[in-house]
Design an enzyme around this catalytic site. Structure first.
Site: not given
Ligand code: EPU
Length: 434
Positions: A22-23, A129, A134, A321, A343
């Protein structure tokens, strides 16, 4: 809203086909906004998040078409999902509305592609969320460094590009480490920028690598994906391609834990254990046997489970995850385990629900201390987010009596036919429609 009724106690035994990621699929679908001509994606799972992304791409002028399943069977397994075609037919729309972003935070993935190709993007600001705050500041900062300008207007991020994005060298990490979707967003946009972009502090997750590989098939020039330093040489245009998304490492890990918690024996097909090295390491420490042969993984479990310590980390560390699902297993370990969430420090909504099933978990800040118990008991529990729901399903599989899990729409966002896959290997689980 559907619920699951799970009568615990059955050992799982048999074969499970792992779906596509999915991701990986979500940002790859968004990146198709930048291509001329048709892109064909294979292995895209059938999930409500994929439907939401298809709907969003439709609103952004794409024609999205899912083919019927091919008769491309693997042994007794189900037919593979039909490929998904995406063709951009109208480039005038640039808005990801709140109604869609609210249901799927991955909508933010369209920001970089829209700015690079259409020079304008309006994306509703994703709120917090169930797993915590986030923010998307790192996405915005990275795109600003490429020359986009941003303002916020009525709850939306409005981004614009005058002329063309310009490549540069930038640091992309944040306080919590690298960002997965932020890296993908900036990397995607940089493929159409003028000159070279170097992303330092990039996320190394397999989903980033998969998206980079797909973009390279479209004509992008990306190297270094899978390392913290990604180099992108900008090109004038991208053309549609054919790509198969990688197997879902989180679904695979969840089924590994399902085998472990039920003291079962599962054969998991179409997966890549290389993406689960930290998970395998922790499971072996717990006493679970994990063996592999080509794309198949065999998981079996001992009756006695050892307690372990685990901290979630960016890839290749233990993924956040799978934190909730590992916690469900450790509830039954012989002693005290410690889990620290690095994370998403607030991602612990499953703790209260697991305790209602008889677990003994104490939370201190971003750490949970889990005192193993002899058994869990069925209860009425509530799904709060996707992975927490998966943890409650695992707990229900082994609990004494019946567990009723409400709000399973969370699980439908990210696990393809989970109840059918579990029932096929011996679980007593049924979906109850409201
Ligand atoms: N963060 C910031 N600023 C940003 C972006 C992220 O501070 O602009 C912080 C977040 O709050 C977090 C950390 O950086 O503390 C890492 O977050 P990341 O950006 O890597 O998360 P994401 O890209 O939004 C994806 C997955 C998540 C998974 C995370 C971490 C998808 C659609 N989502 O989210 O998946 O937990 O990476 O590996 O790819 C799930 O599938 O259940 C899910 C939540």
């Amino acid at each position: 809203m559907d619920s699951f009724l799970i009568r615990g106690g059955n050992r799982l035994k048999g074969t499970v086909q792992i779906s596509g990621s999915k991701n990986s699929a979500l940002p790859i679908m968004a990146a198709c906004l930048m291509a001329e001509g048709k892109s064909t994606l294979k292995g895209v799972p059938r999930l409500s998040d994929i439907d939401s992304m298809s709907k969003l791409l439709g609103e952004l002028g794409c024609h999205v078409y899912r083919h019927e399943p091919a008769d491309d069977r693997d042994g007794d397994g189900p037919a593979l999902n039909g490929p998904l075609d995406i063709v951009v037919t109208d480039e005038r729309m640039c808005e990801a509305r709140y109604e869609i972003v609210r249901t799927m935070r991955a909508s933010i993935c369209v920001l970089g592609p829209l700015l690079a190709k259409r020079k304008r993007a309006i994306v509703s600001i994703p709120g917090g969320c169930a797993i915590g705050d986030r923010p998307v500041d790192l996405h915005v900062r990275g795109l600003q460094k490429l020359g986009a300008t941003f303002r916020t207007e009525n709850g939306n991020i409005v981004g614009e590009v005058h002329g063309r994005l310009r490549g540069c060298r930038m640091y992309l990490g944040g306080a919590q480490g690298p960002t997965v979707l932020g890296t993908i967003n900036v990397m995607s946009a940089a493929t159409l920028a003028e000159g070279e972009t170097v992303l330092v502090g990039a996320a190394c997750e397999p989903e980033v690598v998969d998206c980079a590989n797909m973009l390279n098939k479209m004509g992008a020039r990306i190297r270094g994906q899978g390392t913290p330093e990604i180099h992108i040489e900008g090109v004038e245009s991208l053309v549609g391609c054919e790509h198969r998304v990688i197997p879902d490492r989180i679904e695979c890990g969840t089924f590994m834990l399902a085998a472990a918690i039920t003291n079962g024996e599962l054969e998991l097909k179409r997966c890549n254990l290389d993406h689960l090295i930290a998970v395998t390491d922790r499971l072996e420490e717990v006493g679970v046997r994990v063996e592999r042969e080509n794309g198949t993984v065999f998981v079996s479990s001992a009756r006695r489970l050892n307690p372990v310590e685990m901290t979630t980390q960016p890839y290749p560390g233990f993924p956040t995850d799978l934190q909730a699902q590992l916690m469900a297993l450790l509830c039954l370990a012989d002693g005290m385990s410690v889990i620290t969430e690095r994370i998403f420090p607030d991602r612990f909504l499953h703790v209260g629900e697991l305790n209602r099933m008889g677990a003994r978990i104490r939370k201190e800040g971003a750490t949970a201390v889990i005192q193993g118990v002899k058994e869990l008991q069925g209860a009425n529990v509530m799904a709060s987010d996707l992975r927490a729901s998966a943890a409650l399903v695992l707990a229900g599989l082994v609990a004494r009596g019946t567990t009723r899990l409400d709000r399973v729409y969370h699980i439908d966002r990210g696990y393809e036919k989970i109840e059918e896959k579990l029932a096929a290997v011996g679980a007593d689980i049924e979906r109850v429609k409201e």
